[in-house]
Design an enzyme around this catalytic site. Structure first.
Site, PDB file in Angstrom:
ATOM      1  N   ARG A  36       0.828  -1.214   0.000  1.00  0.00           N
ATOM      2  CA  ARG A  36       0.000   0.000   0.000  1.00  0.00           C
ATOM      3  C   ARG A  36       0.865   1.268   0.000  1.00  0.00           C
ATOM      4  NH1 ARG A  36       0.658  -1.670   5.091  1.00  0.00           N
ATOM      5  NH2 ARG A  36       1.044  -0.086   6.694  1.00  0.00           N
ATOM      6  N   ASN A 125     -10.129 -20.716  -0.343  1.00  0.00           N
ATOM      7  CA  ASN A 125      -9.077 -21.491   0.326  1.00  0.00           C
ATOM      8  C   ASN A 125      -8.278 -22.244  -0.724  1.00  0.00           C
ATOM      9  OD1 ASN A 125      -7.671 -23.623   1.893  1.00  0.00           O
ATOM     10  ND2 ASN A 125      -8.852 -22.781   3.589  1.00  0.00           N
ATOM     11  N   HIS A 155     -10.937 -18.704  13.577  1.00  0.00           N
ATOM     12  CA  HIS A 155      -9.789 -18.022  12.991  1.00  0.00           C
ATOM     13  C   HIS A 155      -9.163 -17.069  14.003  1.00  0.00           C
ATOM     14  CE1 HIS A 155     -11.266 -19.402   9.050  1.00  0.00           C
ATOM     15  NE2 HIS A 155     -10.029 -19.190   8.638  1.00  0.00           N
ATOM     16  N   HIS A 156      -8.006 -16.573  13.662  1.00  0.00           N
ATOM     17  CA  HIS A 156      -7.266 -15.619  14.485  1.00  0.00           C
ATOM     18  C   HIS A 156      -8.064 -14.331  14.717  1.00  0.00           C
ATOM     19  CE1 HIS A 156      -6.394 -13.365  10.753  1.00  0.00           C
ATOM     20  NE2 HIS A 156      -6.277 -14.570  10.214  1.00  0.00           N
ATOM     21  N   LYS A 159      -8.796 -11.522  11.790  1.00  0.00           N
ATOM     22  CA  LYS A 159      -9.595 -11.761  10.578  1.00  0.00           C
ATOM     23  C   LYS A 159     -10.791 -10.824  10.543  1.00  0.00           C
ATOM     24  CE  LYS A 159     -11.566 -15.427   7.710  1.00  0.00           C
ATOM     25  NZ  LYS A 159     -10.841 -14.933   6.522  1.00  0.00           N
TER      26      LYS A 159
END
Length: 267
Positions: A36, A125, A155-156, A159
């Protein structure tokens, strides 16, 4: 000859893992890297930023410039940044592997429109195990008529989208196998006095915490028994390796929309 790859989001968790997967694959080479505007890694070499080796292309914030010598682009940046870059990808005219998840219906249609110009692999995925699990889930749902179907994904804590793209792909596979319309039967939360479970419900529940790379379990509950189909990702390296496999496969394909089932020869 090695397939030349441009990695978008080079400084992100997935970007670094993809860089390492490219570095370790004799059939691939990094031809460009993008992060970015204002990123601290601009001007640095890709492989050094990823911590996997020396050299590599210099990371820039210019997609067209970084992708000009690439055969394929890989983008795992997320639904919003990927969507915002679609017009640039069309100008670049390169095949693209997209692993971002959380697209709205409108955004998915925009990706499909891009596939009319260039070949696109769009998959929630990239792992072989998940894509085999999708086939198992669909077949189990076909055979286990009348069983209650529930799905839990973890998930972590970083996310951004929920449920995960993989969870939704698994729910779709279960619905297809059971002959159900997911949009009409999905239940994303239960609270309070909700009454008895409806026979055709497909429950989809989300957990977030820690650094979990991705756990998904589909439950088939019957009378006196249950069957569970579980996939656990131990590392993002699994997804990164799958993304590079997809890029190598896509490099010489005609324009159109593809998924990992196509890449892995499962359909």
């Amino acid at each position: 000859m090695a397939v030349k790859i441009c990695i978008i989001g080079a400084a992100g968790r997935m970007g670094k893992n993809i860089a390492e997967a490219v570095y370790n694959n004799e059939n691939a080479d990094a031809a460009g890297a993008v992060d970015r505007k204002g990123s601290d890694v601009l001007g640095q070499n890709l492989y050094e930023t990823a911590g996997c080796g020396k050299g590599g292309p210099v990371i820039t914030d210019d997609i067209l410039e970084s992708a000009k010598n690439a055969d394929v682009i890989i983008d795992f940046t997320g639904a919003e940044p990927t969507y915002n870059n679609l017009s640039i990808y069309e100008k670049a005219g390169k095949p693209i592997v997209i692993g971002s998840t959380g697209f709205s219906d409108e955004q998915k249609k925009a990706v499909e429109k891009l596939s009319e110009k260039v070949p696109v692999v769009l998959a929630p995925n990239m792992s072989l195990g998940v894509n085999v699990a999708l086939e198992l889930i669909k077949e189990a749902a076909r055979l286990l008529k009348g069983y209650d179907i529930e799905l839990v994904e973890t998930h972590h804590n970083m996310k951004k989208d929920a449920p995960s793209g993989t969870a939704m792909a698994m729910a779709e596979a279960a619905a297809k196998g059971a002959g159900l319309n997911l949009a009409e039967n999905a239940v994303y939360a239960r609270h309070g006095i909700i009454g008895e479970r409806k026979p055709n419900e497909i429950g989809i529940q989300t957990l977030r915490g820690g650094d979990v790379a991705g756990d998904h379990t589909v439950f088939f509950f019957g009378n006196g028994e249950r069957i569970e189909i579980t996939h656990r990702a131990h590392s993002r390296k699994t997804f990164a390796g799958g993304a590079v496999t997809a890029a190598l496969w896509l490099a010489d394909k005609p324009k159109g929309m593809y998924n990992m089932q196509n890449v892995l020869g499962l359909v």
